[in-house]
Design a protein around this motif. Structure first.
Motif, PDB file in Angstrom:
ATOM      1  N   ASP A   1      33.901  24.593 -25.071  1.00  0.00           N
ATOM      2  CA  ASP A   1      33.994  25.251 -23.903  1.00  0.00           C
ATOM      3  C   ASP A   1      33.085  26.631 -23.913  1.00  0.00           C
ATOM      4  O   ASP A   1      33.428  27.467 -25.058  1.00  0.00           O
ATOM      5  N   GLY A   2      32.340  26.951 -22.910  1.00  0.00           N
ATOM      6  CA  GLY A   2      31.702  28.089 -23.156  1.00  0.00           C
ATOM      7  C   GLY A   2      30.373  28.135 -23.664  1.00  0.00           C
ATOM      8  O   GLY A   2      29.636  29.381 -23.583  1.00  0.00           O
ATOM      9  N   ILE A   3      29.986  26.925 -24.454  1.00  0.00           N
ATOM     10  CA  ILE A   3      28.568  26.926 -24.831  1.00  0.00           C
ATOM     11  C   ILE A   3      27.906  25.924 -24.170  1.00  0.00           C
ATOM     12  O   ILE A   3      28.387  24.677 -24.028  1.00  0.00           O
ATOM     13  N   PHE A   4      26.603  26.113 -23.492  1.00  0.00           N
ATOM     14  CA  PHE A   4      26.083  25.359 -22.800  1.00  0.00           C
ATOM     15  C   PHE A   4      24.509  25.101 -23.561  1.00  0.00           C
ATOM     16  O   PHE A   4      23.875  25.961 -24.391  1.00  0.00           O
ATOM     17  N   ALA A   5      23.790  23.909 -23.144  1.00  0.00           N
ATOM     18  CA  ALA A   5      22.514  23.708 -23.940  1.00  0.00           C
ATOM     19  C   ALA A   5      21.605  23.332 -22.471  1.00  0.00           C
ATOM     20  O   ALA A   5      21.949  22.499 -21.773  1.00  0.00           O
ATOM     21  N   ILE A   6      20.295  23.694 -22.514  1.00  0.00           N
ATOM     22  CA  ILE A   6      19.479  23.259 -21.603  1.00  0.00           C
ATOM     23  C   ILE A   6      18.013  23.380 -22.220  1.00  0.00           C
ATOM     24  O   ILE A   6      17.812  23.739 -23.236  1.00  0.00           O
ATOM     25  N   GLY A   7      17.074  22.437 -21.473  1.00  0.00           N
ATOM     26  CA  GLY A   7      15.739  22.286 -22.093  1.00  0.00           C
ATOM     27  C   GLY A   7      15.643  21.076 -23.009  1.00  0.00           C
ATOM     28  O   GLY A   7      16.798  20.347 -23.116  1.00  0.00           O
ATOM     29  N   ASP A   8      14.849  21.063 -23.989  1.00  0.00           N
ATOM     30  CA  ASP A   8      14.428  20.112 -24.856  1.00  0.00           C
ATOM     31  C   ASP A   8      15.626  19.794 -25.673  1.00  0.00           C
ATOM     32  O   ASP A   8      15.721  18.654 -26.184  1.00  0.00           O
ATOM     33  N   VAL A   9      16.416  21.015 -26.002  1.00  0.00           N
ATOM     34  CA  VAL A   9      17.421  20.613 -27.025  1.00  0.00           C
ATOM     35  C   VAL A   9      18.623  19.860 -26.527  1.00  0.00           C
ATOM     36  O   VAL A   9      19.180  19.400 -27.535  1.00  0.00           O
ATOM     37  N   ALA A  10      18.711  19.772 -25.287  1.00  0.00           N
ATOM     38  CA  ALA A  10      19.969  19.359 -24.576  1.00  0.00           C
ATOM     39  C   ALA A  10      19.500  17.629 -24.322  1.00  0.00           C
ATOM     40  O   ALA A  10      18.227  17.278 -23.995  1.00  0.00           O
ATOM     41  N   THR A  11      20.644  16.986 -24.297  1.00  0.00           N
ATOM     42  CA  THR A  11      20.190  15.320 -24.074  1.00  0.00           C
ATOM     43  C   THR A  11      21.492  14.961 -23.273  1.00  0.00           C
ATOM     44  O   THR A  11      22.750  15.329 -23.245  1.00  0.00           O
TER      45      THR A  11
ATOM     46  N   PRO B   1      22.383  11.012 -20.498  1.00  0.00           N
ATOM     47  CA  PRO B   1      21.761   9.774 -20.164  1.00  0.00           C
ATOM     48  C   PRO B   1      20.489  10.107 -19.037  1.00  0.00           C
ATOM     49  O   PRO B   1      20.736  10.764 -18.013  1.00  0.00           O
ATOM     50  N   GLY B   2      19.375   9.620 -19.040  1.00  0.00           N
ATOM     51  CA  GLY B   2      18.311   9.708 -18.205  1.00  0.00           C
ATOM     52  C   GLY B   2      17.603  11.150 -18.201  1.00  0.00           C
ATOM     53  O   GLY B   2      16.744  11.355 -17.479  1.00  0.00           O
ATOM     54  N   LYS B   3      17.755  11.703 -19.396  1.00  0.00           N
ATOM     55  CA  LYS B   3      17.146  13.219 -19.561  1.00  0.00           C
ATOM     56  C   LYS B   3      15.748  12.648 -19.616  1.00  0.00           C
ATOM     57  O   LYS B   3      15.045  11.988 -20.187  1.00  0.00           O
ATOM     58  N   LEU B   4      14.892  13.670 -18.894  1.00  0.00           N
ATOM     59  CA  LEU B   4      13.488  13.758 -18.935  1.00  0.00           C
ATOM     60  C   LEU B   4      13.146  15.243 -19.566  1.00  0.00           C
ATOM     61  O   LEU B   4      13.581  16.476 -19.319  1.00  0.00           O
ATOM     62  N   LYS B   5      12.220  14.964 -20.637  1.00  0.00           N
ATOM     63  CA  LYS B   5      11.788  16.318 -21.281  1.00  0.00           C
ATOM     64  C   LYS B   5      10.830  16.940 -20.552  1.00  0.00           C
ATOM     65  O   LYS B   5       9.664  16.929 -20.965  1.00  0.00           O
ATOM     66  N   LEU B   6      10.903  17.641 -19.569  1.00  0.00           N
ATOM     67  CA  LEU B   6      10.000  18.373 -18.653  1.00  0.00           C
ATOM     68  C   LEU B   6      10.702  19.702 -18.659  1.00  0.00           C
ATOM     69  O   LEU B   6      11.900  20.048 -18.533  1.00  0.00           O
ATOM     70  N   ILE B   7       9.469  20.665 -18.526  1.00  0.00           N
ATOM     71  CA  ILE B   7      10.040  22.228 -18.224  1.00  0.00           C
ATOM     72  C   ILE B   7      10.572  22.150 -16.912  1.00  0.00           C
ATOM     73  O   ILE B   7      11.523  22.908 -16.875  1.00  0.00           O
ATOM     74  N   LEU B   8      10.395  21.462 -15.667  1.00  0.00           N
ATOM     75  CA  LEU B   8      11.082  21.544 -14.654  1.00  0.00           C
ATOM     76  C   LEU B   8      12.480  21.082 -14.560  1.00  0.00           C
ATOM     77  O   LEU B   8      13.414  21.378 -14.109  1.00  0.00           O
ATOM     78  N   SER B   9      12.493  19.997 -15.570  1.00  0.00           N
ATOM     79  CA  SER B   9      14.020  19.726 -15.850  1.00  0.00           C
ATOM     80  C   SER B   9      14.987  20.817 -16.284  1.00  0.00           C
ATOM     81  O   SER B   9      15.982  20.845 -16.068  1.00  0.00           O
ATOM     82  N   GLY B  10      14.327  21.467 -17.400  1.00  0.00           N
ATOM     83  CA  GLY B  10      14.949  22.496 -18.095  1.00  0.00           C
ATOM     84  C   GLY B  10      15.240  23.942 -16.957  1.00  0.00           C
ATOM     85  O   GLY B  10      16.110  24.276 -17.081  1.00  0.00           O
ATOM     86  N   PHE B  11      14.269  23.895 -15.982  1.00  0.00           N
ATOM     87  CA  PHE B  11      14.618  24.952 -15.040  1.00  0.00           C
ATOM     88  C   PHE B  11      15.702  24.625 -14.253  1.00  0.00           C
ATOM     89  O   PHE B  11      16.549  25.436 -13.933  1.00  0.00           O
ATOM     90  N   ALA B  12      15.756  23.288 -13.612  1.00  0.00           N
ATOM     91  CA  ALA B  12      16.955  22.826 -13.075  1.00  0.00           C
ATOM     92  C   ALA B  12      18.439  23.115 -13.663  1.00  0.00           C
ATOM     93  O   ALA B  12      19.460  23.461 -13.462  1.00  0.00           O
ATOM     94  N   GLU B  13      18.498  22.694 -15.174  1.00  0.00           N
ATOM     95  CA  GLU B  13      19.523  22.797 -15.996  1.00  0.00           C
ATOM     96  C   GLU B  13      19.944  24.312 -15.865  1.00  0.00           C
ATOM     97  O   GLU B  13      20.992  24.771 -16.427  1.00  0.00           O
TER      98      GLU B  13
END
Length: 341
Positions: free
Chosen positions: A284-294, A296-308
């Motif tokens: 709780d309280g720790i989040f992960a975004i961008g390429d380090v995060a995974t 189901p269905g994750k796309l390793k794109l910069i725009l995906s990271g922006f949404a995250e």
């Protein structure tokens, strides 16, 4: 002397494009941010590996160079006055009594935050240093692993070592302003994009770049951190001195999660597992975004990271302001601090 503790709402680990956009998203919700990155300048891979490479899948930009994208993201984040703690990495993270976290970096910086966003890409970056005796004495004075300001190298005799995109791109870019460019590589074939390799070859044939092939770095000569020559050797061991003011070794960056791997997070194949609706990790309280995060269905794109980044910021708001309702407004109606709509 113990450094004073810095307090903020959100500590963002990673100053790449996704981390920078997280500053903006948090700022739009009134959340203060500190950004920590192991590199000496913001931008992550975009700045360190391919600053002049075009990116084609950023909404609204048919094409934009990586360095230009980083600049735009910094400008977008600037109204929210983020604090940047660069050239250091987070070494320890502990929970505070009463909620939130305390982080301490490799430079002794101490930060207290209500929430943490890990936007570290594939992990902390560090340069692969060539094994040259005494190179530490020259680092930051005449040996550089990143180019943060092109103009700083005007009129210099520059040795660039490496055969990948960074070496080739910077050789091409600096050829216009350097007194001399010498590119050292162990083989005639470069691992850069074909069009970049072709441009390098054309500049060499025109006498604007010297290709020192097949050679490799052997030693450094100079005094008080200032180079006078770079010694190179061929495959037979014969040496040659290249008069130089600057050495730019581009042998890639090492990437590792480092201390993050010991923070009790759930991992899947060396990536941090998150809940896709909030980007929260198993803690709780720790989040992960961008390429380090995974997930189901994750796309390793910069725009995906922006949404995250947006999802994480909205999930963090009630942690910073418990019991307060968040009245969501579009940026078109809310505007940005310091800007006239």
């Amino acid at each position: 002397m113990t450094q004073e503790v810095q307090r903020t709402d959100v500590a963002i680990i990673g100053a790449g494009p996704v981390g920078l956009f997280a500053v903006f998203q948090c700022g739009m919700l009134g959340l203060k941010t500190h950004v920590i990155d192991a590199l000496a300048a913001p931008g992550g891979q975009c700045s360190a590996l391919y600053p002049e490479k075009p990116i084609y899948d950023i909404p609204g930009y048919p094409t934009i160079e990586a360095a230009a994208l980083v600049q735009k993201l910094e400008e977008q984040a600037a109204p929210f006055a983020p604090v940047y703690d660069l050239d250091q990495r987070v070494e320890t993270l502990s929970e505070r009594d009463g909620g939130g976290f305390r982080l301490e970096t490799s430079r002794g910086t101490r930060i207290e935050a209500r929430a943490v966003i890990i936007a570290a890409g594939a992990g902390a970056f560090g340069p692969n240093r060539p094994p040259l005796a005494g190179i530490e004495d020259y680092e930051g004075k005449s040996v550089f692993y990143l180019v943060t300001r092109r103009e700083a190298f005007r009129g210099q005799r520059i040795v660039i070592a490496g055969g990948g995109d960074s070496a080739v791109d910077w050789a091409i870019s600096l050829a216009d302003i350097a007194a001399r460019i010498m590119v050292v590589h162990r083989r005639a074939k470069f691992r850069a994009a074909p069009e970049s390799a072709a441009r390098l070859d054309a500049l060499a044939k025109a006498g604007r770049i010297d290709l020192v092939i097949p050679f490799q770095l052997q030693a450094l000569e100079g005094e008080n951190g200032r180079l006078s020559a770079v010694i190179v050797s061929d495959m037979a061991g014969a040496t040659r001195a290249l008069p130089a003011d600057v050495l730019l070794p581009f042998f890639g960056l090492s990437m590792e999660l480092g201390p993050i791997a010991g923070w009790g997070l759930q991992f899947e194949h060396h990536h941090i597992a998150i809940a896709p609706a909030t980007c929260m990790t198993s803690r709780d309280g720790i989040f992960a975004i961008g390429d380090v995060a995974t997930y189901p269905g994750k796309l390793k794109l910069i725009l995906s990271g922006f949404a995250e980044a947006a999802l994480a910021a909205h999930a963090i708001y009630p942690l910073v302001h418990p019991g307060e309702a968040l009245h969501f407004e579009y940026s078109t109606t809310k505007g940005v601090p310091g800007r006239i709509a």
